[in-house]
Design an enzyme around this catalytic site. Structure first.
Site, mmCIF file in Angstrom:
data_model
loop_
_atom_site.group_PDB
_atom_site.id
_atom_site.type_symbol
_atom_site.label_atom_id
_atom_site.label_comp_id
_atom_site.label_asym_id
_atom_site.label_seq_id
_atom_site.Cartn_x
_atom_site.Cartn_y
_atom_site.Cartn_z
ATOM 1 N N GLU B 209 0.858 -1.180 0.000
ATOM 2 C CA GLU B 209 0.000 0.000 0.000
ATOM 3 C C GLU B 209 0.892 1.227 0.000
ATOM 4 O O GLU B 209 2.079 1.126 0.310
ATOM 5 C CB GLU B 209 -0.851 0.046 1.290
ATOM 6 N N HIS B 247 -6.312 2.647 6.569
ATOM 7 C CA HIS B 247 -5.255 2.124 7.442
ATOM 8 C C HIS B 247 -4.388 3.262 7.979
ATOM 9 O O HIS B 247 -4.082 4.210 7.253
ATOM 10 C CB HIS B 247 -4.356 1.149 6.678
#
Lengths: 403, 293
Positions: B209, B247
């Site tokens: 990510e 996140h």
């Protein structure tokens, strides 16, 4: 979570960090009173008026339709009043706000720190942040203050210093001294800098900060070391142990749709695109945004609905996404693992019916447990909803509805 | 062979009697995982899901010989739970909890140094070794046994990748969800290294990510030491800078932690980088020469 400059300075001061003194005001008359009080308290002859918004670049930014900067020097009380009038209630556009700018509701009337004196003034840069690779905090500092630190890092990396903090013992005095030496200080200014760094780190550690950026850290002409501009942000995961700081959140600084989504416990970030999306899981949500782009669209949002994609939640999510008038299509992408796809499909159908008419195409991709049954529920619903099981099918459908 | 957990792993569930712990322990047992008991301070001596409950991890280890723990403890108490597991001699600690303060994780990371314990997560879906042990919250049926290992920062995106790999006929050895927080116990590189050394694993899917430098570190390691094809994807190519994407660790802070920068390094290091997450499975099949391009 970000806070305003005036709030950050108050926190730093409470930890014994010297700051550029100032008083916050929300009207021109309050600004003049603040200026008078500040003059009495600090002896300042001039004042700096600073717009309080959660964005940088205020000094170069302008109030919409005027030449008024977001940070301006006032040399008398009339100027304090005029500048306050120019700024308050109006919209400031800076390099960080985007074209829409941000409305200024408060100003900070601050002391002028560039007063004449025996010793030359100097601007430094200092930040405290997490080094993710090391899993430790670092103090990053530079002799080149008042400038964009990324430019300094690019052009003159040797002028940036880092001090790593051992979590077992915290910042040690020798490290604070090293900072002051590296910044070329001596005498009283050296002592003041050691104290500044020590208290700054204590504040960072105690309040569970995510980042401190003090730019510039200023050496006055009488060898004081003070924080002139401050950006403080908090670790949101730690706010539960700091209710007093959590209360500093200014929702007017945030996108109203994001605030509303937050009240539904939906993790939503508004973007500028034309295809909305609703996804379970943050990584898959980002990946879905990427799919939209690859299919010729632009993502209008990030939205993680989490593990319980029931009718009520789906409806809340649809309503949030549809508040954005740029949205021309919606892609729902759910990987049903423990949550069954047929249940999610029924939730989508119920939410859709409950909302009456939705005038834009919706693509629903459900993969995982009972995906085939889920597709049948969508297809048999009679609603204007395209269904898919494989991710590539969903991507192709996005392309099709945008064509 | 497999990595981290297998059919012989004995698992303790920390936060056993809570809602999350109960639900997922049940699922783990149904998968055939050897859950030997759980820990809930104050409820020691009772039974839950027909398994013993202990007051401390140490008691649980002594009584059952547990070597793995999975943590479903709420964020304010999760760091403490990790350290308790390490102190009790647990070798693999899987922390599912999302929302642990960074300051707590800095302390945990320091505490674990030299302890011999490996932490997976936090803020992760856990680990699954197909047909042997599910130590996590993932849907077990997706992970059919095979020859591909997965390392991922994300939950549902891991399931997506596993599903594609399985549908291409390759199956999964072990999938490791390393977590989406700024500080995690096992890095991308370390997880890739484990799978690279596993004889059963023939190819590795690496899902990253935006944010941080772990994928670049892993890519450089793969370039030096890699012996198996690696297919890579980075989520967040369209994420704006400075915004957190769900996140806690998924935020673009500078030029190096964008998806584009990571994908470039990964390509340069010989990883089969996909721009679309829809082609992870087929790209792996091609990389292994199972289908022709």
């Amino acid at each position: 979570m970000n806070i305003h400059e005036y709030q950050g300075k108050a926190i730093l001061k409470s930890f014994g960090v010297s700051i550029q003194e100032g008083i916050v005001a929300d009207s021109p008359s309050a600004a003049v009173e603040a200026a008078k009080k500040l003059q009495a308290d600090t002896g300042t002859g001039w004042w700096v008026i600073k717009a309080q918004i959660h964005a940088g670049g205020r000094g170069k930014g302008k109030i919409v339709g005027t030449e008024q900067r977001g940070v301006a020097l006032a040399k008398n009380l009339d100027e304090v009043s005029t500048i306050a009038k120019n700024i308050l209630g109006n919209t400031l556009v800076t390099i960080q706000t985007g074209d829409a700018g941000k409305q200024v509701n408060k100003i900070l009337v601050a002391q002028d720190v560039y007063y004449p004196g025996a010793s030359p003034t100097k601007e430094f840069y200092m930040s405290v942040l997490l080094d993710r690779a090391k899993g430790r905090n670092i103090i990053m500092y530079s002799t080149e203050g008042g400038m964009n630190i990324e430019d300094v890092a690019h052009d003159t990396p040797h002028l940036i210093f880092k001090e790593e903090i051992d979590p077992r013992v915290g910042l040690q005095p020798f490290q604070a001294r090293k900072v002051a030496f590296n910044l070329g200080l001596s005498g009283e200014a050296f002592k003041q800098m050691v104290k500044f760094v020590t208290n700054l780190y204590k504040a960072y550690d105690t309040i569970d900060a995510a980042m401190f950026e003090i730019n510039p850290v200023f050496k006055t002409s009488d060898d004081k070391i003070i924080a002139v501009d401050t950006k403080l942000s908090f670790d949101e995961n730690a706010l539960f142990r700091h209710p007093d700081y959590a209360a500093l959140r200014d929702k007017t600084e945030e996108d109203p749709t994001e605030v509303e989504a937050g009240e539904f416990n939906l993790n939503y970030v508004k973007l500028d695109g034309n295809v909305g999306c609703m996804v379970n899981g943050a990584g898959l949500a980002m990946a879905t945004m990427d799919i939209i782009k690859l299919s010729g669209g632009e993502p209008a949002n990030f939205l993680d609905v989490g593990g319980t994609a029931n009718a009520q939640r789906v409806e809340q999510a649809f309503r949030i996404i549809l508040k954005d008038e740029n949205v021309k299509a919606i892609l729902v992408n759910i990987f049903g693992g423990i949550v069954r796809c047929d249940r999610v499909a029924q939730g989508i159908v119920d939410a859709y019916k409950n909302m009456g008419s939705i005038n834009i195409p919706i693509i629903v991709r459900l993969q995982g447990t009972n995906a085939v049954e889920a597709k049948k529920i969508i297809d048999d619903s009679g609603l204007k909803v395209f269904s898919a099981i494989a991710l590539q099918e969903a991507a192709d459908l996005v392309k099709k509805v945008l064509a | 062979m497999s990595v981290l957990v297998n059919k012989n792993s004995k698992i303790l569930v920390q936060g056993f009697t809570g809602n999350e712990g109960t639900f997922h322990a049940t699922q783990m047992l149904e998968y055939g995982t050897q859950v030997v008991g759980g820990v809930t301070p104050g409820k020691g001596g009772s039974m839950h899901l027909d398994k013993p409950v202990f007051n401390t991890v140490k008691d649980g280890v002594t009584s059952t010989g547990a070597d793995v723990s999975i943590i479903f403890v709420p964020p304010p108490f999760a760091a403490d739970a990790i350290m308790e597991a390490a102190e009790a001699g647990i070798k693999v600690i899987v922390c599912i909890t999302e929302g642990i303060p960074t300051k707590d994780m800095i302390a945990v990371k320091e505490y674990l140094k030299g302890s011999g314990a490996r932490l997976i997560g936090p803020n992760c879906p856990g680990i699954i070794t197909a047909d042997e042990a599910k130590v996590g919250i993932m849907p077990g049926f997706v992970f059919k046994k095979g020859k591909i290992g997965i390392v991922s920062k994300s939950g549902t995106l891991t399931y997506e990748a596993a599903d594609q790999v399985v549908k291409q006929g390759m199956g999964i050895t072990t999938a490791i969800g390393i977590g989406g927080d700024p500080i995690i116990g096992t890095t991308t590189k370390e997880a890739v290294e484990l799978l690279m050394n596993d004889p059963e694993t023939e190819g590795i899917v690496m899902i990253g990510e935006i944010g941080g430098g772990m994928e670049a570190e892993a890519a450089k390691w793969i370039k030096e030491h890699g012996t198996k094809p690696v297919v890579g994807f980075i989520a967040g190519q369209t994420a704006p800078p400075g915004r957190r994407m769900g996140h806690a660790g998924a935020i673009v802070g500078g030029a190096d932690d964008t998806a584009a920068a990571k994908m470039k390094i990964m390509r340069e290091c010989g990883i089969h980088v996909v721009e679309s997450p829809a082609v992870i499975g087929q790209t792996m099949a091609k990389a292994l020469g199972l289908v022709t391009a």
